[in-house]
Design a protein around this motif. Structure first.
Motif, mmCIF file in Angstrom:
data_model
loop_
_atom_site.group_PDB
_atom_site.id
_atom_site.type_symbol
_atom_site.label_atom_id
_atom_site.label_comp_id
_atom_site.label_asym_id
_atom_site.label_seq_id
_atom_site.Cartn_x
_atom_site.Cartn_y
_atom_site.Cartn_z
ATOM 1 N N LYS A 27 0.851 -1.184 0.000
ATOM 2 C CA LYS A 27 0.000 0.000 0.000
ATOM 3 C C LYS A 27 0.885 1.232 0.000
ATOM 4 O O LYS A 27 1.766 1.381 0.847
ATOM 5 C CB LYS A 27 -0.904 -0.003 1.233
ATOM 6 C CG LYS A 27 -1.934 1.085 1.216
ATOM 7 C CD LYS A 27 -2.881 0.927 2.387
ATOM 8 C CE LYS A 27 -3.985 1.949 2.313
ATOM 9 N NZ LYS A 27 -4.935 1.782 3.401
ATOM 10 N N CYS A 28 0.659 2.121 -0.956
ATOM 11 C CA CYS A 28 1.464 3.328 -1.068
ATOM 12 C C CYS A 28 1.234 4.212 0.151
ATOM 13 O O CYS A 28 0.100 4.451 0.559
ATOM 14 C CB CYS A 28 1.118 4.087 -2.344
ATOM 15 S SG CYS A 28 2.086 5.601 -2.558
ATOM 16 N N LYS A 29 2.314 4.713 0.729
ATOM 17 C CA LYS A 29 2.224 5.562 1.909
ATOM 18 C C LYS A 29 1.669 6.946 1.580
ATOM 19 O O LYS A 29 1.115 7.612 2.433
ATOM 20 C CB LYS A 29 3.601 5.708 2.544
ATOM 21 C CG LYS A 29 4.159 4.415 3.069
ATOM 22 C CD LYS A 29 5.568 4.600 3.576
ATOM 23 C CE LYS A 29 6.151 3.261 3.985
ATOM 24 N NZ LYS A 29 7.554 3.383 4.381
ATOM 25 N N ALA A 30 1.824 7.370 0.338
ATOM 26 C CA ALA A 30 1.395 8.716 -0.047
ATOM 27 C C ALA A 30 -0.039 8.760 -0.564
ATOM 28 O O ALA A 30 -0.844 9.560 -0.107
ATOM 29 C CB ALA A 30 2.347 9.275 -1.094
ATOM 30 N N CYS A 31 -0.387 7.869 -1.515
ATOM 31 C CA CYS A 31 -1.706 7.948 -2.149
ATOM 32 C C CYS A 31 -2.639 6.822 -1.741
ATOM 33 O O CYS A 31 -3.788 6.775 -2.187
ATOM 34 C CB CYS A 31 -1.567 7.970 -3.670
ATOM 35 S SG CYS A 31 -0.920 6.443 -4.395
ATOM 36 N N SER A 32 -2.186 5.885 -0.921
ATOM 37 C CA SER A 32 -2.965 4.754 -0.408
ATOM 38 C C SER A 32 -3.451 3.788 -1.485
ATOM 39 O O SER A 32 -4.387 3.039 -1.266
ATOM 40 C CB SER A 32 -4.160 5.247 0.413
ATOM 41 O OG SER A 32 -3.726 6.000 1.511
ATOM 42 N N GLU A 33 -2.836 3.799 -2.642
ATOM 43 C CA GLU A 33 -3.172 2.848 -3.702
ATOM 44 C C GLU A 33 -2.470 1.518 -3.434
ATOM 45 O O GLU A 33 -1.382 1.486 -2.892
ATOM 46 C CB GLU A 33 -2.720 3.373 -5.068
ATOM 47 C CG GLU A 33 -3.563 4.483 -5.619
ATOM 48 C CD GLU A 33 -4.906 4.002 -6.131
ATOM 49 O OE1 GLU A 33 -4.983 2.885 -6.679
ATOM 50 O OE2 GLU A 33 -5.869 4.755 -5.977
ATOM 51 N N SER A 38 5.920 -6.381 -7.568
ATOM 52 C CA SER A 38 6.755 -6.571 -8.759
ATOM 53 C C SER A 38 6.700 -5.332 -9.661
ATOM 54 O O SER A 38 7.701 -4.956 -10.252
ATOM 55 C CB SER A 38 6.314 -7.806 -9.535
ATOM 56 O OG SER A 38 4.976 -7.673 -9.971
ATOM 57 N N ALA A 39 5.544 -4.675 -9.739
ATOM 58 C CA ALA A 39 5.428 -3.451 -10.535
ATOM 59 C C ALA A 39 6.241 -2.328 -9.906
ATOM 60 O O ALA A 39 6.843 -1.509 -10.610
ATOM 61 C CB ALA A 39 3.966 -3.031 -10.663
ATOM 62 N N LEU A 40 6.264 -2.295 -8.587
ATOM 63 C CA LEU A 40 7.053 -1.287 -7.882
ATOM 64 C C LEU A 40 8.544 -1.527 -8.121
ATOM 65 O O LEU A 40 9.306 -0.586 -8.344
ATOM 66 C CB LEU A 40 6.729 -1.345 -6.388
ATOM 67 C CG LEU A 40 7.167 -0.181 -5.524
ATOM 68 C CD1 LEU A 40 6.481 1.099 -5.950
ATOM 69 C CD2 LEU A 40 6.864 -0.471 -4.071
ATOM 70 N N ARG A 41 8.955 -2.791 -8.096
ATOM 71 C CA ARG A 41 10.353 -3.149 -8.355
ATOM 72 C C ARG A 41 10.756 -2.756 -9.779
ATOM 73 O O ARG A 41 11.841 -2.223 -9.999
ATOM 74 C CB ARG A 41 10.542 -4.649 -8.155
ATOM 75 C CG ARG A 41 11.765 -5.011 -7.391
ATOM 76 C CD ARG A 41 11.910 -6.502 -7.162
ATOM 77 N NE ARG A 41 10.974 -6.984 -6.154
ATOM 78 C CZ ARG A 41 10.078 -7.941 -6.340
ATOM 79 N NH1 ARG A 41 9.993 -8.549 -7.503
ATOM 80 N NH2 ARG A 41 9.272 -8.313 -5.380
ATOM 81 N N ILE A 46 9.426 3.358 -7.305
ATOM 82 C CA ILE A 46 8.684 4.621 -7.368
ATOM 83 C C ILE A 46 7.233 4.272 -7.654
ATOM 84 O O ILE A 46 6.938 3.506 -8.568
ATOM 85 C CB ILE A 46 9.231 5.551 -8.464
ATOM 86 C CG1 ILE A 46 10.711 5.871 -8.191
ATOM 87 C CG2 ILE A 46 8.416 6.828 -8.552
ATOM 88 C CD1 ILE A 46 11.394 6.590 -9.318
ATOM 89 N N CYS A 47 6.303 4.829 -6.879
ATOM 90 C CA CYS A 47 4.877 4.549 -7.071
ATOM 91 C C CYS A 47 4.443 5.030 -8.452
ATOM 92 O O CYS A 47 4.664 6.193 -8.805
ATOM 93 C CB CYS A 47 4.052 5.251 -5.985
ATOM 94 S SG CYS A 47 2.265 5.079 -6.209
ATOM 95 N N PRO A 48 3.815 4.171 -9.260
ATOM 96 C CA PRO A 48 3.388 4.577 -10.598
ATOM 97 C C PRO A 48 2.215 5.555 -10.586
ATOM 98 O O PRO A 48 1.971 6.238 -11.573
ATOM 99 C CB PRO A 48 2.999 3.259 -11.279
ATOM 100 C CG PRO A 48 2.771 2.294 -10.188
ATOM 101 C CD PRO A 48 3.569 2.749 -9.011
ATOM 102 N N TYR A 54 10.283 5.098 -2.732
ATOM 103 C CA TYR A 54 10.524 4.169 -1.636
ATOM 104 C C TYR A 54 12.014 3.908 -1.545
ATOM 105 O O TYR A 54 12.718 3.999 -2.542
ATOM 106 C CB TYR A 54 9.795 2.844 -1.876
ATOM 107 C CG TYR A 54 8.320 2.927 -1.655
ATOM 108 C CD1 TYR A 54 7.788 2.665 -0.399
ATOM 109 C CD2 TYR A 54 7.450 3.275 -2.673
ATOM 110 C CE1 TYR A 54 6.428 2.744 -0.173
ATOM 111 C CE2 TYR A 54 6.097 3.363 -2.452
ATOM 112 C CZ TYR A 54 5.588 3.095 -1.208
ATOM 113 O OH TYR A 54 4.248 3.182 -0.976
ATOM 114 N N PRO A 55 12.511 3.545 -0.356
ATOM 115 C CA PRO A 55 13.931 3.185 -0.264
ATOM 116 C C PRO A 55 14.210 1.903 -1.050
ATOM 117 O O PRO A 55 13.476 0.934 -0.942
ATOM 118 C CB PRO A 55 14.165 2.976 1.225
ATOM 119 C CG PRO A 55 12.848 3.024 1.895
ATOM 120 C CD PRO A 55 11.841 3.521 0.930
#
Length: 82
Positions: A27-33, A38-41, A46-48, A54-55
């Motif tokens: 869950k994204c910390k900024a937008c809660s999506e 794997s998509a984040l990796r 970086i949240c799409p 993210y670190p």
């Protein structure tokens, strides 16, 4: 004559929780999506949706910055004292 009856009985349907592997979503910390890990990796952590950074894990950052098979770890057991 009342419009609604007060003694209406509702039935509930109980379903079992489907087996989902742990760690598949984040869950994204900024937008809660909800984002596939794997998509984040693939997007370099970086949240799409909102471009929240993210670190990045150290092994992936080293792989991104160095040539293949050129990095040699010198002291794997070194820890910080502060």
């Amino acid at each position: 004559m009342p419009l609604f009856k007060k003694n209406i009985k509702y039935s509930t349907i109980r379903t079992s929780k489907k087996d989902m592997p742990e760690g598949l979503w984040i869950k994204c910390k900024a937008c809660s999506e909800m984002i596939y890990k794997s998509a984040l990796r693939e997007n370099n952590w970086i949240c799409p949706k909102c471009d929240h950074h993210y670190p990045m894990p150290s092994d992936q950052r080293i792989k991104m910055l160095t040539d293949e098979n050129s990095f040699k770890e010198i002291d794997a057991n070194m820890t910080s004292v502060d």
